[in-house]
Design an enzyme around this catalytic site. Structure first.
Site, PDB file in Angstrom:
ATOM      1  N   GLY A   1       0.788  -1.235   0.000  1.00 15.36           N
ATOM      2  CA  GLY A   1       0.000   0.000   0.000  1.00 15.36           C
ATOM      3  C   GLY A   1       0.812   1.274   0.000  1.00 15.36           C
ATOM      4  O   GLY A   1       0.312   2.329   0.377  1.00 15.36           O
ATOM      5  N   SER A   2       2.067   1.211  -0.466  1.00 13.05           N
ATOM      6  CA  SER A   2       2.855   2.449  -0.434  1.00 13.05           C
ATOM      7  C   SER A   2       2.314   3.479  -1.429  1.00 13.05           C
ATOM      8  O   SER A   2       2.348   4.681  -1.149  1.00 13.05           O
ATOM      9  CB  SER A   2       4.340   2.159  -0.675  1.00 13.05           C
ATOM     10  OG  SER A   2       4.560   1.674  -1.971  1.00 13.05           O
ATOM     11  N   ASN A   3       1.789   3.038  -2.568  1.00  7.92           N
ATOM     12  CA  ASN A   3       1.164   4.005  -3.495  1.00  7.92           C
ATOM     13  C   ASN A   3      -0.107   4.591  -2.908  1.00  7.92           C
ATOM     14  O   ASN A   3      -0.370   5.786  -3.028  1.00  7.92           O
ATOM     15  CB  ASN A   3       0.869   3.340  -4.844  1.00  7.92           C
ATOM     16  CG  ASN A   3       2.088   3.301  -5.730  1.00  7.92           C
ATOM     17  OD1 ASN A   3       2.440   4.296  -6.352  1.00  7.92           O
ATOM     18  ND2 ASN A   3       2.756   2.153  -5.753  1.00  7.92           N
TER      19      ASN A   3
ATOM     20  N   LYS B   1     -16.196 -16.063  -7.899  1.00  4.38           N
ATOM     21  CA  LYS B   1     -15.655 -14.751  -8.291  1.00  4.38           C
ATOM     22  C   LYS B   1     -16.797 -13.735  -8.439  1.00  4.38           C
ATOM     23  O   LYS B   1     -16.665 -12.570  -8.092  1.00  4.38           O
ATOM     24  CB  LYS B   1     -14.870 -14.886  -9.605  1.00  4.38           C
ATOM     25  CG  LYS B   1     -14.346 -13.557 -10.109  1.00  4.38           C
ATOM     26  CD  LYS B   1     -13.247 -13.676 -11.129  1.00  4.38           C
ATOM     27  CE  LYS B   1     -12.849 -12.278 -11.603  1.00  4.38           C
ATOM     28  NZ  LYS B   1     -11.561 -12.170 -12.199  1.00  4.38           N
TER      29      LYS B   1
ATOM     30  N   MET C   1      -4.055  -7.100  -7.075  1.00  3.22           N
ATOM     31  CA  MET C   1      -3.392  -8.192  -7.793  1.00  3.22           C
ATOM     32  C   MET C   1      -4.348  -9.189  -8.458  1.00  3.22           C
ATOM     33  O   MET C   1      -3.930 -10.276  -8.849  1.00  3.22           O
ATOM     34  CB  MET C   1      -2.423  -8.927  -6.862  1.00  3.22           C
ATOM     35  CG  MET C   1      -1.279  -8.054  -6.363  1.00  3.22           C
ATOM     36  SD  MET C   1      -0.385  -7.159  -7.672  1.00  3.22           S
ATOM     37  CE  MET C   1       0.540  -8.513  -8.393  1.00  3.22           C
ATOM     38  N   ARG C   2      -5.615  -8.836  -8.597  1.00  4.08           N
ATOM     39  CA  ARG C   2      -6.534  -9.738  -9.298  1.00  4.08           C
ATOM     40  C   ARG C   2      -6.976  -9.122 -10.618  1.00  4.08           C
ATOM     41  O   ARG C   2      -7.026  -7.896 -10.736  1.00  4.08           O
ATOM     42  CB  ARG C   2      -7.790  -9.978  -8.459  1.00  4.08           C
ATOM     43  CG  ARG C   2      -7.517 -10.827  -7.263  1.00  4.08           C
ATOM     44  CD  ARG C   2      -8.744 -10.942  -6.390  1.00  4.08           C
ATOM     45  NE  ARG C   2      -8.356 -11.571  -5.158  1.00  4.08           N
ATOM     46  CZ  ARG C   2      -8.262 -12.888  -4.994  1.00  4.08           C
ATOM     47  NH1 ARG C   2      -8.592 -13.713  -5.968  1.00  4.08           N
ATOM     48  NH2 ARG C   2      -7.849 -13.374  -3.845  1.00  4.08           N
TER      49      ARG C   2
ATOM     50  N   ASN D   1      -5.146   2.502 -13.277  1.00  8.32           N
ATOM     51  CA  ASN D   1      -4.172   1.551 -12.735  1.00  8.32           C
ATOM     52  C   ASN D   1      -2.753   2.096 -12.914  1.00  8.32           C
ATOM     53  O   ASN D   1      -2.490   2.878 -13.825  1.00  8.32           O
ATOM     54  CB  ASN D   1      -4.290   0.216 -13.489  1.00  8.32           C
ATOM     55  CG  ASN D   1      -3.370  -0.855 -12.931  1.00  8.32           C
ATOM     56  OD1 ASN D   1      -3.246  -1.004 -11.705  1.00  8.32           O
ATOM     57  ND2 ASN D   1      -2.713  -1.595 -13.800  1.00  8.32           N
TER      58      ASN D   1
ATOM     59  N   HIS E   1       1.216   0.692 -13.393  1.00  7.69           N
ATOM     60  CA  HIS E   1       1.972  -0.524 -13.717  1.00  7.69           C
ATOM     61  C   HIS E   1       3.457  -0.179 -13.781  1.00  7.69           C
ATOM     62  O   HIS E   1       3.833   0.808 -14.414  1.00  7.69           O
ATOM     63  CB  HIS E   1       1.498  -1.111 -15.052  1.00  7.69           C
ATOM     64  CG  HIS E   1       2.193  -2.382 -15.375  1.00  7.69           C
ATOM     65  ND1 HIS E   1       1.800  -3.586 -14.829  1.00  7.69           N
ATOM     66  CD2 HIS E   1       3.286  -2.636 -16.121  1.00  7.69           C
ATOM     67  CE1 HIS E   1       2.625  -4.529 -15.245  1.00  7.69           C
ATOM     68  NE2 HIS E   1       3.540  -3.986 -16.033  1.00  7.69           N
TER      69      HIS E   1
END
Ligand code: GRF
Length: 199
Positions: free
Chosen positions: A14-16, A67, A92-93, A109, A111
Protein backbone atom coordinates in the site's frame (compact mmCIF):
# COMPACT_ATOMS: atom_id res chain seq x y z
CA UNK A 1 -17.98 21.31 -7.05
CA UNK A 2 -17.23 19.00 -4.14
CA UNK A 3 -14.05 16.94 -4.45
CA UNK A 4 -14.29 13.79 -6.53
CA UNK A 5 -14.46 10.64 -4.49
CA UNK A 6 -11.77 8.02 -4.99
CA UNK A 7 -12.16 4.37 -4.10
CA UNK A 8 -8.85 2.54 -3.78
CA UNK A 9 -8.41 -1.17 -4.42
CA UNK A 10 -5.20 -2.79 -3.20
CA UNK A 11 -3.78 -6.16 -2.21
CA UNK A 12 -0.32 -5.44 -0.85
CA UNK A 13 1.88 -3.11 1.09
CA UNK A 14 0.00 0.00 0.00
CA UNK A 15 2.86 2.45 -0.43
CA UNK A 16 1.16 4.00 -3.49
CA UNK A 17 -2.11 4.22 -1.61
CA UNK A 18 -0.39 5.99 1.28
CA UNK A 19 1.46 8.36 -1.02
CA UNK A 20 -1.74 9.42 -2.81
CA UNK A 21 -3.67 9.82 0.43
CA UNK A 22 -0.88 12.01 1.79
CA UNK A 23 -1.06 14.17 -1.33
CA UNK A 24 -4.79 14.56 -0.72
CA UNK A 25 -4.40 15.28 2.98
CA UNK A 26 -1.69 17.87 2.26
CA UNK A 27 -4.04 19.65 -0.14
CA UNK A 28 -1.95 18.92 -3.21
CA UNK A 29 -4.55 16.70 -4.85
CA UNK A 30 -8.16 17.75 -4.72
CA UNK A 31 -10.05 14.54 -4.03
CA UNK A 32 -11.69 12.61 -1.26
CA UNK A 33 -10.22 9.24 -0.25
CA UNK A 34 -13.65 7.66 0.21
CA UNK A 35 -12.77 4.01 0.78
CA UNK A 36 -10.08 1.38 0.55
CA UNK A 37 -11.13 -2.08 -0.55
CA UNK A 38 -8.53 -4.75 0.15
CA UNK A 39 -8.81 -8.40 -0.88
CA UNK A 40 -5.91 -9.76 1.21
CA UNK A 41 -6.32 -10.43 4.93
CA UNK A 42 -3.44 -8.86 6.83
CA UNK A 43 -2.14 -6.81 3.88
CA UNK A 44 -0.01 -3.83 4.89
CA UNK A 45 -2.37 -1.45 3.12
CA UNK A 46 -5.03 -2.10 5.80
CA UNK A 47 -2.75 -0.80 8.57
CA UNK A 48 -1.88 2.21 6.43
CA UNK A 49 -5.58 3.01 5.94
CA UNK A 50 -6.15 2.85 9.68
CA UNK A 51 -3.19 5.16 10.33
CA UNK A 52 -4.40 7.60 7.66
CA UNK A 53 -8.03 7.37 8.82
CA UNK A 54 -9.37 6.22 5.48
CA UNK A 55 -12.39 3.90 5.79
CA UNK A 56 -11.29 0.41 4.82
CA UNK A 57 -12.98 -2.90 4.17
CA UNK A 58 -11.58 -6.34 3.63
CA UNK A 59 -13.39 -8.28 0.93
CA UNK A 60 -11.83 -11.71 1.09
CA UNK A 61 -12.16 -13.89 -2.01
CA UNK A 62 -12.04 -17.00 0.17
CA UNK A 63 -15.13 -15.84 2.08
CA UNK A 64 -17.16 -15.86 -1.15
CA UNK A 65 -18.32 -18.94 -3.06
CA UNK A 66 -17.45 -17.56 -6.52
CA UNK A 67 -15.65 -14.75 -8.29
CA UNK A 68 -19.10 -13.33 -9.15
CA UNK A 69 -20.17 -13.21 -5.50
CA UNK A 70 -16.83 -11.71 -4.50
CA UNK A 71 -17.04 -8.95 -7.11
CA UNK A 72 -20.70 -8.33 -6.28
CA UNK A 73 -19.64 -7.53 -2.73
CA UNK A 74 -16.95 -5.17 -4.04
CA UNK A 75 -19.54 -3.46 -6.25
CA UNK A 76 -21.87 -3.11 -3.28
CA UNK A 77 -19.10 -1.40 -1.30
CA UNK A 78 -18.19 0.84 -4.24
CA UNK A 79 -21.80 1.88 -4.74
CA UNK A 80 -22.11 2.63 -1.03
CA UNK A 81 -19.03 4.86 -1.24
CA UNK A 82 -20.52 6.76 -4.21
CA UNK A 83 -17.07 6.94 -5.72
CA UNK A 84 -16.32 8.75 -8.97
CA UNK A 85 -13.11 6.87 -9.76
CA UNK A 86 -11.55 3.56 -8.79
CA UNK A 87 -7.81 3.78 -8.20
CA UNK A 88 -6.03 0.44 -8.41
CA UNK A 89 -2.90 0.56 -6.27
CA UNK A 90 -1.31 -2.86 -6.36
CA UNK A 91 -4.58 -4.76 -6.75
CA UNK A 92 -3.39 -8.19 -7.79
CA UNK A 93 -6.53 -9.74 -9.30
CA UNK A 94 -7.86 -9.54 -12.82
CA UNK A 95 -11.17 -7.66 -12.89
CA UNK A 96 -14.00 -9.33 -14.80
CA UNK A 97 -15.21 -7.80 -18.05
CA UNK A 98 -18.55 -7.06 -16.37
CA UNK A 99 -16.81 -5.08 -13.65
CA UNK A 100 -14.68 -3.11 -16.10
CA UNK A 101 -17.68 -2.34 -18.31
CA UNK A 102 -19.74 -1.21 -15.33
CA UNK A 103 -17.08 1.35 -14.37
CA UNK A 104 -15.91 2.05 -17.90
CA UNK A 105 -13.49 4.98 -18.06
CA UNK A 106 -13.46 5.33 -14.29
CA UNK A 107 -10.84 2.72 -13.34
CA UNK A 108 -7.19 3.78 -13.24
CA UNK A 109 -4.17 1.55 -12.74
CA UNK A 110 -0.44 1.96 -12.21
CA UNK A 111 1.97 -0.52 -13.72
CA UNK A 112 5.72 -0.66 -13.08
CA UNK A 113 6.96 -0.80 -16.68
CA UNK A 114 6.75 1.13 -19.93
CA UNK A 115 3.65 -0.60 -21.25
CA UNK A 116 3.11 -2.32 -23.62
CA UNK A 117 6.50 -3.72 -22.55
CA UNK A 118 6.43 -6.15 -19.62
CA UNK A 119 2.74 -6.42 -18.69
CA UNK A 120 1.65 -8.81 -15.95
CA UNK A 121 2.44 -9.35 -12.30
CA UNK A 122 6.24 -8.93 -12.42
CA UNK A 123 6.90 -5.85 -14.51
CA UNK A 124 10.10 -4.79 -12.75
CA UNK A 125 11.65 -8.24 -12.49
CA UNK A 126 10.80 -9.12 -16.10
CA UNK A 127 12.45 -5.92 -17.35
CA UNK A 128 15.51 -6.51 -15.16
CA UNK A 129 15.90 -10.10 -16.33
CA UNK A 130 15.46 -9.09 -19.96
CA UNK A 131 18.49 -6.84 -19.55
CA UNK A 132 16.85 -3.71 -20.98
CA UNK A 133 18.64 -0.38 -20.50
CA UNK A 134 15.51 1.44 -19.45
CA UNK A 135 12.15 0.59 -18.03
CA UNK A 136 9.57 2.88 -16.44
CA UNK A 137 6.14 3.45 -15.01
CA UNK A 138 2.74 3.71 -16.70
CA UNK A 139 -0.57 5.05 -15.39
CA UNK A 140 -3.49 4.05 -17.59
CA UNK A 141 -7.23 3.63 -17.78
CA UNK A 142 -8.32 0.03 -17.38
CA UNK A 143 -10.01 -1.68 -20.29
CA UNK A 144 -10.94 -5.34 -20.61
CA UNK A 145 -7.39 -6.47 -21.43
CA UNK A 146 -4.57 -6.98 -18.93
CA UNK A 147 -2.45 -3.80 -18.68
CA UNK A 148 -3.67 -2.64 -22.08
CA UNK A 149 -5.84 0.47 -21.55
CA UNK A 150 -5.10 3.98 -22.83
CA UNK A 151 -2.08 5.61 -21.22
CA UNK A 152 -2.58 8.70 -19.05
CA UNK A 153 1.10 9.25 -18.21
CA UNK A 154 4.22 7.25 -18.73
CA UNK A 155 7.81 7.98 -17.68
CA UNK A 156 11.11 6.16 -18.19
CA UNK A 157 13.44 4.92 -15.49
CA UNK A 158 17.00 4.03 -16.62
CA UNK A 159 18.53 0.72 -15.62
CA UNK A 160 21.97 1.73 -14.31
CA UNK A 161 25.09 -0.40 -14.69
CA UNK A 162 25.48 -2.30 -11.44
CA UNK A 163 21.76 -2.16 -10.63
CA UNK A 164 20.38 -5.07 -8.65
CA UNK A 165 16.73 -5.97 -8.84
CA UNK A 166 16.29 -4.27 -5.46
CA UNK A 167 17.97 -1.02 -6.45
CA UNK A 168 15.94 -0.90 -9.66
CA UNK A 169 12.75 -1.57 -7.71
CA UNK A 170 13.52 1.32 -5.38
CA UNK A 171 13.96 3.70 -8.33
CA UNK A 172 10.81 2.48 -10.09
CA UNK A 173 8.75 2.88 -6.92
CA UNK A 174 10.09 6.40 -6.41
CA UNK A 175 8.89 7.23 -9.92
CA UNK A 176 5.48 5.73 -9.10
CA UNK A 177 5.11 8.11 -6.17
CA UNK A 178 5.63 11.07 -8.51
CA UNK A 179 3.66 9.80 -11.45
CA UNK A 180 0.45 8.48 -9.89
CA UNK A 181 -0.56 11.74 -8.19
CA UNK A 182 0.35 13.66 -11.37
CA UNK A 183 -1.80 11.39 -13.50
CA UNK A 184 -4.71 11.57 -11.07
CA UNK A 185 -4.45 15.36 -11.13
CA UNK A 186 -4.85 15.27 -14.92
CA UNK A 187 -7.93 13.06 -14.65
CA UNK A 188 -9.50 14.95 -11.74
CA UNK A 189 -9.09 18.31 -13.44
CA UNK A 190 -10.59 16.95 -16.65
CA UNK A 191 -7.39 17.44 -18.65
CA UNK A 192 -7.45 13.79 -19.58
CA UNK A 193 -10.71 11.96 -20.08
CA UNK A 194 -11.50 8.30 -19.98
CA UNK A 195 -11.95 5.57 -22.51
CA UNK A 196 -13.89 5.94 -25.73
CA UNK A 197 -17.57 5.00 -25.42
CA UNK A 198 -18.31 1.34 -24.88
CA UNK A 199 -19.21 -0.54 -28.03
C1 GRF B 1 3.42 -1.17 -7.54
O1 GRF B 1 4.68 -1.46 -8.07
C2 GRF B 1 2.42 -0.98 -8.64
O2 GRF B 1 2.95 -0.43 -9.80
C3 GRF B 1 1.95 -2.37 -8.90
O3 GRF B 1 1.91 -2.98 -7.63
C4 GRF B 1 2.85 -2.35 -6.77
C5 GRF B 1 2.12 -1.94 -5.53
O4 GRF B 1 2.99 -1.52 -4.51
N1 GRF B 1 0.68 -2.36 -9.60
P1 GRF B 1 2.38 -0.83 -3.20
O5 GRF B 1 1.40 -1.82 -2.59
O6 GRF B 1 1.70 0.44 -3.63
O7 GRF B 1 3.54 -0.59 -2.29
Amino acid sequence: MSPRKLAFMASGSGSNFENIVREIQAGRLEADAAILICDKPGAGVLARAEKLKVPAVLVDRKAHPSKEAFEAEIVRRLEESRCDFIVLAGYMRILSNEFVLRYWGRIINIHPSMLPAFPGAHGIRDAFEAGVRETGVTVHFVDTGVDTGPVILQRKVPVEPGDTLESLETRVHAMEYTLYPEALRLVLTGKVTGLPPKV
